[in-house]
Design a protein around this motif. Structure first.
Motif, short mmCIF file in Angstrom:
data_model
loop_
_atom_site.label_atom_id
_atom_site.label_comp_id
_atom_site.label_asym_id
_atom_site.label_seq_id
_atom_site.Cartn_x
_atom_site.Cartn_y
_atom_site.Cartn_z
N ALA A 78 8.37 14.04 -2.71
CA ALA A 78 6.93 13.79 -2.72
C ALA A 78 6.63 12.33 -2.38
CB ALA A 78 6.35 14.15 -4.08
N VAL A 79 7.47 11.43 -2.88
CA VAL A 79 7.29 10.00 -2.59
C VAL A 79 7.46 9.76 -1.09
CG1 VAL A 79 8.31 7.71 -2.88
CG2 VAL A 79 7.98 9.18 -4.86
N ARG A 80 8.52 10.28 -0.50
CA ARG A 80 8.77 10.09 0.93
C ARG A 80 7.62 10.66 1.78
NH1 ARG A 80 13.62 8.05 2.02
NH2 ARG A 80 15.24 8.18 0.42
N ALA A 81 7.13 11.83 1.42
CA ALA A 81 6.02 12.44 2.15
C ALA A 81 4.75 11.58 2.03
CB ALA A 81 5.76 13.85 1.65
N ALA A 82 4.50 11.06 0.84
CA ALA A 82 3.32 10.23 0.63
C ALA A 82 3.41 8.93 1.42
CB ALA A 82 3.13 9.94 -0.85
N VAL A 83 4.59 8.31 1.44
CA VAL A 83 4.77 7.06 2.18
C VAL A 83 4.60 7.31 3.68
CG1 VAL A 83 6.48 5.30 2.85
CG2 VAL A 83 6.18 5.91 0.44
N ARG A 84 5.18 8.38 4.19
CA ARG A 84 5.01 8.72 5.62
C ARG A 84 3.54 8.94 5.95
NH1 ARG A 84 9.50 11.99 4.90
NH2 ARG A 84 8.17 13.82 4.70
N ASP A 85 2.83 9.66 5.08
CA ASP A 85 1.40 9.92 5.30
C ASP A 85 0.60 8.61 5.30
OD1 ASP A 85 -1.02 11.56 5.45
OD2 ASP A 85 -1.34 10.95 3.35
N TYR A 86 0.89 7.74 4.34
CA TYR A 86 0.17 6.46 4.27
C TYR A 86 0.39 5.63 5.52
CZ TYR A 86 -1.39 1.90 2.71
OH TYR A 86 -2.05 0.70 2.63
N LEU A 87 1.65 5.52 5.95
CA LEU A 87 1.96 4.71 7.13
C LEU A 87 1.34 5.30 8.39
CD1 LEU A 87 5.66 3.75 6.35
CD2 LEU A 87 3.61 2.32 6.13
N ALA A 88 1.30 6.62 8.48
CA ALA A 88 0.67 7.26 9.65
C ALA A 88 -0.83 6.99 9.66
CB ALA A 88 0.94 8.76 9.64
N ARG A 89 -1.49 7.11 8.51
CA ARG A 89 -2.93 6.85 8.45
C ARG A 89 -3.27 5.39 8.66
NH1 ARG A 89 -5.84 9.29 3.63
NH2 ARG A 89 -3.92 9.43 2.46
N ALA A 90 -2.35 4.50 8.28
CA ALA A 90 -2.58 3.06 8.46
C ALA A 90 -2.27 2.61 9.88
CB ALA A 90 -1.73 2.27 7.47
N GLY A 91 -1.68 3.48 10.72
CA GLY A 91 -1.36 3.13 12.10
C GLY A 91 -0.19 2.17 12.21
N ALA A 92 0.79 2.31 11.32
CA ALA A 92 1.93 1.39 11.30
C ALA A 92 2.71 1.41 12.61
CB ALA A 92 2.86 1.73 10.13
N ALA A 93 2.93 2.60 13.16
CA ALA A 93 3.72 2.70 14.40
C ALA A 93 2.99 2.05 15.58
CB ALA A 93 4.02 4.16 14.70
N GLN A 94 1.67 2.12 15.59
CA GLN A 94 0.91 1.50 16.69
C GLN A 94 0.83 -0.02 16.52
OE1 GLN A 94 -0.43 4.11 14.85
NE2 GLN A 94 0.12 5.67 16.35
N ASN A 95 0.66 -0.48 15.28
CA ASN A 95 0.53 -1.92 15.03
C ASN A 95 1.87 -2.65 15.06
OD1 ASN A 95 -2.25 -1.67 14.68
ND2 ASN A 95 -2.04 -1.29 12.50
N TYR A 96 2.95 -1.94 14.71
CA TYR A 96 4.27 -2.53 14.67
C TYR A 96 5.26 -1.61 15.40
CZ TYR A 96 2.03 -5.24 11.01
OH TYR A 96 1.17 -6.04 10.32
N GLY A 124 0.82 -1.21 0.00
CA GLY A 124 0.00 0.00 0.00
C GLY A 124 0.85 1.26 0.00
N ALA A 125 1.91 1.27 0.81
CA ALA A 125 2.78 2.45 0.90
C ALA A 125 3.50 2.69 -0.42
CB ALA A 125 3.78 2.28 2.04
N ALA A 126 3.98 1.63 -1.08
CA ALA A 126 4.68 1.79 -2.35
C ALA A 126 3.73 2.30 -3.43
CB ALA A 126 5.32 0.47 -2.78
#
Length: 150
Positions: free
Chosen positions: A79-97, A50-52
């Motif tokens: 722009a790619v790095r900002a989009a990936v960070r945004d996706y991972l934040a919205r997906a709750g990556a830091a909380q889940n992993y 999803g992030a890619a």
């Protein structure tokens, strides 16, 4: 007439049962841990995919700067790095992993995005002799291609 002494074999079956129970228990622990590792890797795979895709989609700059001459649109790294960070934040990556490490790379030609995720592996049971801090990783590569529709 000599009396034969019979060996007492009582207790031999008990040792055998205890040994088999130990082996069975270790096999069950190994299967549970392997299943947990597989499920966590699958979750990281989905997150990396999803992030890619999100990074490649929002990081595409080629259509505005180059037109539609190329098969793949070029990527703007920031722009790619900002989009990936945004996706991972919205997906709750830091909380889940917790403890997740994120790597984002735009290839040398600027036409594809690779996201690599690595996180500590949370095993439900400890197997003696197994690594003390295992980690699991997943990566995904995506590109935005121009397809002509007839």
């Amino acid at each position: 007439m000599k009396h034969r002494r019979r060996r007492d074999e009582r207790g031999q079956v008990t040792l055998l049962i205890i040994g088999f129970a130990g082996i069975l228990l270790m096999a069950i622990v190994a299967v549970i841990d392997a299943s947990a590792a597989y499920l966590q890797r699958q979750g990281l795979d989905n997150l990396a995919d999803g992030a890619a895709l999100y990074g490649a989609d929002l990081g595409s700059a080629g259509i505005y700067e180059e037109g539609l001459r190329e098969q793949r649109l070029s990527q703007q790294e920031a722009a790619v790095r900002a989009a990936v960070r945004d996706y991972l934040a919205r997906a709750g990556a830091a909380q889940n992993y917790p403890g997740i490490d994120v790597g984002v790379q735009v290839d040398a030609t600027g036409r594809s995005v690779t996201v690599r995720l690595e996180a500590p592996l949370d095993l439900p049971l400890a197997v003696p002799g197994s690594p003390s801090n295992p980690r699991v990783a997943a990566s995904s590569t995506a590109a935005v291609a121009v397809v002509a529709v007839d």
